[in-house]
Design a protein around this motif. Structure first.
Motif, mmCIF file in Angstrom:
data_model
loop_
_atom_site.group_PDB
_atom_site.id
_atom_site.type_symbol
_atom_site.label_atom_id
_atom_site.label_comp_id
_atom_site.label_asym_id
_atom_site.label_seq_id
_atom_site.Cartn_x
_atom_site.Cartn_y
_atom_site.Cartn_z
ATOM 1 N N VAL A 1 0.851 -1.181 0.000
ATOM 2 C CA VAL A 1 0.000 0.000 0.000
ATOM 3 C C VAL A 1 0.888 1.232 0.000
ATOM 4 N N THR A 2 0.611 2.167 -0.880
ATOM 5 C CA THR A 2 1.388 3.394 -0.948
ATOM 6 C C THR A 2 0.485 4.571 -0.622
ATOM 7 N N ALA A 3 1.092 5.693 -0.287
ATOM 8 C CA ALA A 3 0.302 6.890 0.021
ATOM 9 C C ALA A 3 -0.545 7.307 -1.169
ATOM 10 N N GLU A 4 -0.004 7.137 -2.357
ATOM 11 C CA GLU A 4 -0.731 7.539 -3.568
ATOM 12 C C GLU A 4 -1.960 6.677 -3.799
ATOM 13 N N SER A 5 -1.856 5.379 -3.445
ATOM 14 C CA SER A 5 -2.960 4.464 -3.743
ATOM 15 C C SER A 5 -3.946 4.314 -2.594
ATOM 16 N N THR A 6 -3.678 4.948 -1.464
ATOM 17 C CA THR A 6 -4.523 4.785 -0.288
ATOM 18 C C THR A 6 -5.616 5.847 -0.253
ATOM 19 N N PRO A 7 -6.880 5.454 -0.235
ATOM 20 C CA PRO A 7 -7.968 6.438 -0.169
ATOM 21 C C PRO A 7 -8.079 7.002 1.235
ATOM 22 N N PRO A 8 -8.790 8.122 1.408
ATOM 23 C CA PRO A 8 -9.003 8.670 2.742
ATOM 24 C C PRO A 8 -9.756 7.684 3.621
ATOM 25 N N GLY A 9 -9.479 7.708 4.922
ATOM 26 C CA GLY A 9 -10.198 6.848 5.843
ATOM 27 C C GLY A 9 -9.389 5.623 6.226
ATOM 28 N N PRO A 10 -9.906 4.820 7.165
ATOM 29 C CA PRO A 10 -9.170 3.639 7.637
ATOM 30 C C PRO A 10 -9.059 2.567 6.562
ATOM 31 N N ILE A 11 -7.906 1.901 6.533
ATOM 32 C CA ILE A 11 -7.703 0.836 5.544
ATOM 33 C C ILE A 11 -7.329 -0.477 6.198
ATOM 34 N N SER A 12 -7.297 -0.510 7.523
ATOM 35 C CA SER A 12 -6.794 -1.702 8.194
ATOM 36 C C SER A 12 -7.667 -2.932 7.966
ATOM 37 N N ASP A 13 -8.950 -2.719 7.608
ATOM 38 C CA ASP A 13 -9.839 -3.857 7.408
ATOM 39 C C ASP A 13 -9.967 -4.256 5.942
ATOM 40 N N LEU A 14 -9.176 -3.638 5.063
ATOM 41 C CA LEU A 14 -9.202 -4.014 3.648
ATOM 42 C C LEU A 14 -8.237 -5.173 3.417
ATOM 43 N N TRP A 15 -8.712 -6.157 2.693
ATOM 44 C CA TRP A 15 -7.903 -7.365 2.481
ATOM 45 C C TRP A 15 -7.109 -7.263 1.188
ATOM 46 N N ARG A 16 -5.814 -7.504 1.309
ATOM 47 C CA ARG A 16 -4.913 -7.592 0.165
ATOM 48 C C ARG A 16 -4.238 -8.951 0.203
ATOM 49 N N TYR A 17 -3.847 -9.462 -0.955
ATOM 50 C CA TYR A 17 -3.418 -10.855 -1.029
ATOM 51 C C TYR A 17 -2.047 -11.012 -1.682
ATOM 52 N N GLU A 18 -1.366 -12.056 -1.264
ATOM 53 C CA GLU A 18 -0.135 -12.466 -1.925
ATOM 54 C C GLU A 18 -0.489 -13.282 -3.172
ATOM 55 N N ASN A 19 0.166 -12.999 -4.261
ATOM 56 C CA ASN A 19 0.060 -13.817 -5.474
ATOM 57 C C ASN A 19 -1.388 -14.033 -5.929
ATOM 58 N N LEU A 20 -2.154 -12.953 -5.929
ATOM 59 C CA LEU A 20 -3.551 -13.067 -6.348
ATOM 60 C C LEU A 20 -3.665 -13.463 -7.813
ATOM 61 N N GLU A 21 -2.788 -12.918 -8.632
ATOM 62 C CA GLU A 21 -2.796 -13.274 -10.052
ATOM 63 C C GLU A 21 -2.555 -14.767 -10.237
ATOM 64 N N ARG A 22 -1.627 -15.304 -9.466
ATOM 65 C CA ARG A 22 -1.337 -16.742 -9.537
ATOM 66 C C ARG A 22 -2.542 -17.561 -9.079
ATOM 67 N N ALA A 23 -3.208 -17.104 -8.034
ATOM 68 C CA ALA A 23 -4.396 -17.810 -7.551
ATOM 69 C C ALA A 23 -5.473 -17.868 -8.627
ATOM 70 N N ALA A 24 -5.686 -16.745 -9.319
ATOM 71 C CA ALA A 24 -6.682 -16.705 -10.394
ATOM 72 C C ALA A 24 -6.298 -17.653 -11.530
ATOM 73 N N THR A 25 -5.016 -17.675 -11.856
ATOM 74 C CA THR A 25 -4.544 -18.544 -12.932
ATOM 75 C C THR A 25 -4.731 -20.014 -12.572
ATOM 76 N N LEU A 26 -4.446 -20.379 -11.326
ATOM 77 C CA LEU A 26 -4.604 -21.769 -10.890
ATOM 78 C C LEU A 26 -6.057 -22.210 -10.965
ATOM 79 N N VAL A 27 -6.979 -21.324 -10.606
ATOM 80 C CA VAL A 27 -8.405 -21.651 -10.700
ATOM 81 C C VAL A 27 -8.785 -21.903 -12.156
ATOM 82 N N GLU A 28 -8.360 -21.017 -13.043
ATOM 83 C CA GLU A 28 -8.695 -21.178 -14.467
ATOM 84 C C GLU A 28 -8.066 -22.437 -15.050
ATOM 85 N N GLU A 29 -6.835 -22.722 -14.661
ATOM 86 C CA GLU A 29 -6.170 -23.925 -15.179
ATOM 87 C C GLU A 29 -6.873 -25.189 -14.717
ATOM 88 N N GLU A 30 -7.374 -25.180 -13.478
ATOM 89 C CA GLU A 30 -8.113 -26.336 -12.977
ATOM 90 C C GLU A 30 -9.392 -26.549 -13.789
#
Length: 206
Positions: A88-117
């Motif tokens: 998360v960077t200052a430029e990409s962070t909207p106003p307000g709390p962000i601690s409850d927003l979920w971000r993921y490791e290797n989300l692109e890879r997860a999507a690819t694995l689902v499609e490949e299956e």
């Protein structure tokens, strides 16, 4: 045993119109999701739609409530949650709390694995959408957003019939977690290209 078998008095099964990828929540499994959405699956089946359940690749700890009702597991997820301070960077962070927003490791890879299956499963029925619960809803939203930009194995493409599209054009999001992945610079860059001229239906069920 074929699931198409029916006894006397049963309603005829309509021709299959399409397949919907089904994604479970964090720390659960496809088996648990089948219990959670059994009624929805019945209605979709009557309407001519098949659900293709796909398990997460990684094991994880379930919540206490999940373990209470489903003690045996397996307990899976598609992608690990990043620490709140990561990606998360200052430029990409909207106003307000962000601690409850979920971000993921290797989300692109997860999507690819689902499609490949899904691609390993032989079927002449087209994949037209995705159904997700909790973390699965987040991944479902990402899959459809990616498809709307013409990306992925099930990217939206014009079909020969006027007004009809092939690909992931519908998402049903059940109890989605706040979409923090939209703040990740590496994910945002995937959507810099203009989306194709297509309508994407997203239904949120809280």
């Amino acid at each position: 045993m074929s699931s198409a078998a029916s006894g006397g008095g049963s309603s005829p099964v309509p021709p299959h119109k399409g397949r919907l990828i089904a994604l479970h929540g964090n720390g659960t499994s496809s088996g648990i999701l089948k219990v959670q959405i059994a009624t929805l699956q019945q209605h979709l089946s009557r309407a001519g739609y098949l659900l293709e359940f796909v398990d997460g690749t990684f094991t994880c700890e379930p919540s206490a409530i999940v373990k209470q009702y489903f003690p045996r597991g397996p307990f899976l997820h598609y992608a690990a949650k990043l620490n709140d301070k990561d990606q998360v960077t200052a430029e990409s962070t909207p106003p307000g709390p962000i601690s409850d927003l979920w971000r993921y490791e290797n989300l692109e890879r997860a999507a690819t694995l689902v499609e490949e299956e899904i691609l390993t499963r032989s079927s002449n029925v087209p994949v037209v959408g995705v159904v997700g619960f909790s973390q699965g809803a987040n991944l479902a939203a990402y899959l459809v957003a990616r498809a709307s930009c013409g990306k992925g194995q099930f990217a939206l493409q014009p079909a020969p019939s006027m007004g009809v599209l092939h690909g992931l054009g519908v998402a049903v999001l059940m109890s989605p977690i706040k979409f923090g992945w939209m703040l990740q610079p590496d994910i945002k860059s995937a959507f810099e290209a203009a989306p194709i001229d297509a309508a994407v239906a997203i239904v949120v069920v809280l």
